[in-house]
Scaffold this active site. Structure first.
Site, PDB file in Angstrom:
ATOM      1  N   ASP A   1      -1.527  37.826 -13.131  1.00  0.00           N
ATOM      2  CA  ASP A   1      -2.588  37.167 -12.379  1.00  0.00           C
ATOM      3  C   ASP A   1      -3.973  37.418 -12.962  1.00  0.00           C
ATOM      4  OD1 ASP A   1      -3.653  35.639 -10.282  1.00  0.00           O
ATOM      5  OD2 ASP A   1      -4.002  37.424  -9.066  1.00  0.00           O
TER       6      ASP A   1
ATOM      7  N   ARG B   1       0.816  -1.213   0.000  1.00  0.00           N
ATOM      8  CA  ARG B   1       0.000   0.000   0.000  1.00  0.00           C
ATOM      9  C   ARG B   1       0.848   1.261   0.000  1.00  0.00           C
ATOM     10  NH1 ARG B   1      -2.949   1.563  -2.822  1.00  0.00           N
ATOM     11  NH2 ARG B   1      -3.832  -0.539  -2.700  1.00  0.00           N
TER      12      ARG B   1
ATOM     13  N   GLU C   1       4.081  39.547  -8.654  1.00  0.00           N
ATOM     14  CA  GLU C   1       2.729  39.328  -9.163  1.00  0.00           C
ATOM     15  C   GLU C   1       2.107  40.673  -9.529  1.00  0.00           C
ATOM     16  OE1 GLU C   1      -0.528  36.484  -7.474  1.00  0.00           O
ATOM     17  OE2 GLU C   1      -0.772  38.431  -6.490  1.00  0.00           O
TER      18      GLU C   1
ATOM     19  N   LYS D   1       1.348  24.494  -3.970  1.00  0.00           N
ATOM     20  CA  LYS D   1       0.113  23.856  -3.506  1.00  0.00           C
ATOM     21  C   LYS D   1       0.267  22.334  -3.588  1.00  0.00           C
ATOM     22  CE  LYS D   1      -2.627  27.848  -4.916  1.00  0.00           C
ATOM     23  NZ  LYS D   1      -3.675  28.384  -5.813  1.00  0.00           N
TER      24      LYS D   1
ATOM     25  N   LYS E   1       3.742  39.089  -3.810  1.00  0.00           N
ATOM     26  CA  LYS E   1       2.343  38.941  -4.199  1.00  0.00           C
ATOM     27  C   LYS E   1       1.551  40.141  -3.699  1.00  0.00           C
ATOM     28  CE  LYS E   1       0.891  34.778  -4.756  1.00  0.00           C
ATOM     29  NZ  LYS E   1       0.367  33.399  -4.547  1.00  0.00           N
TER      30      LYS E   1
END
Length: 298
Positions: free
Chosen positions: A235, A118, A214, A153, A185
């Site tokens: 963006d 597994r 950004e 992410k 950002k």
């Protein structure tokens, strides 16, 4: 871990000791504090040995075969007193595979094969799913200069494996974390008092660290480049606005389209002339590639 598996990991750009820690943690999570597979111990004699095939149950792109090999080998080290498990890799990472293809064979104590199954399949299926999804984006961008990028992410604890899977699928990696690239950002811009102020602060504090900025508008893109930025994140821009930024910026900075991108729109975005498309979904939303372990019965 065998020398062959270490070599396979190193060739993939993965540090064997780091992979070892990831795999051992996963095995301990499965086996518990006593390192015990109660079902296998109860049903299978300790001396029994078998061969099993790692088999694709769906079409896709495979990634993580050396990681899976490490899982079987370390399962033996943890539960069978180090008894040898032999792994023969048949496929290669980055290759397209079809349902029914044998990707690797594993020979050793049957208990070990089933104990490691597994963990090995969880990692291999996850990485192959990321590679398969990435290949779809890379294919969609064929004919343009644009490449598909991953993001941060990622699944906690699995970042190095998932980012490797992106590479195996034909994509490229962005920053590994908060430490290796400065990314200004929106919240950084607001907190610092604007793009130019934020950029200058980063440059003063960390002059050798690459800086990415950004931007949301054409004016912000021009301001960032004039401040010295050489990599811009564009963006949530429309294809027309992306084209306008490409025209205004020219070759003064690398340009990345980001935010709300879909596979259906990938070719149109690539055609605007941007250098990259960043897609968080490569690592946060890729379905696994179904892969199984089949004991040979003949």
């Amino acid at each position: 871990m065998s020398a062959e598996t270490r070599r396979g990991l190193a060739e993939a750009g993965l540090a064997p000791e780091q992979v070892c820690r990831i795999v051992q943690n996963a095995l301990v999570e499965d086996l518990g504090p006593e390192l015990l597979d109660v079902t296998s111990v109860a049903t299978i004699p300790a001396e029994q040995t078998d061969t099993a095939d790692v088999v694709a149950r769906a079409d896709g792109v495979v990634a993580g075969l050396a990681v899976a090999a490490a899982a079987f080998e370390l399962a033996g080290a943890l539960t069978a007193g180090g008894r040898t498990v032999e792994v023969s890799v048949v496929a290669r990472d980055g290759a397209r595979v079809a349902r029914g293809d044998v990707l690797a064979t594993v020979t050793g104590p049957t208990r070990v094969l089933l104990t490691g199954e597994r963990t090995a399949l969880n990692l291999l299926s996850r990485m192959s799913g990321v590679a398969t999804h990435t290949r779809a984006w890379a294919d969609a961008l064929a004919g343009s200069k644009a490449m598909v990028l991953d993001t941060r992410k990622t699944t906690p604890g699995l970042r190095v494996l998932e980012k490797y899977a992106v590479r195996a699928g034909g994509g490229t990696n962005k920053r590994m974390g908060l430490h290796d690239v400065a990314m200004i950002k929106d919240n950084h811009k607001y907190a610092a008092g604007g793009i130019t102020a934020a950029y200058r602060r980063v440059r003063a504090a960390f002059p050798e660290v690459p800086v990415q900025v950004e931007v949301d508008t054409l004016d912000e893109a021009v301001e960032a480049v004039e401040a010295g930025a050489r990599f811009l994140l564009l963006d949530n821009m429309s294809p027309q606005l992306l084209t306008d930024v490409v025209t205004a910026v020219g070759d003064r900075a690398e340009l990345e389209a980001t935010g709300g991108l879909t596979l259906a729109d990938a070719a149109a975005v690539g055609a605007t002339g941007v250098d990259f498309l960043s897609v968080g979904a490569l690592t946060h939303s890729s379905p696994i590639l179904d892969i199984a372990l089949d004991l040979r019965t003949d």
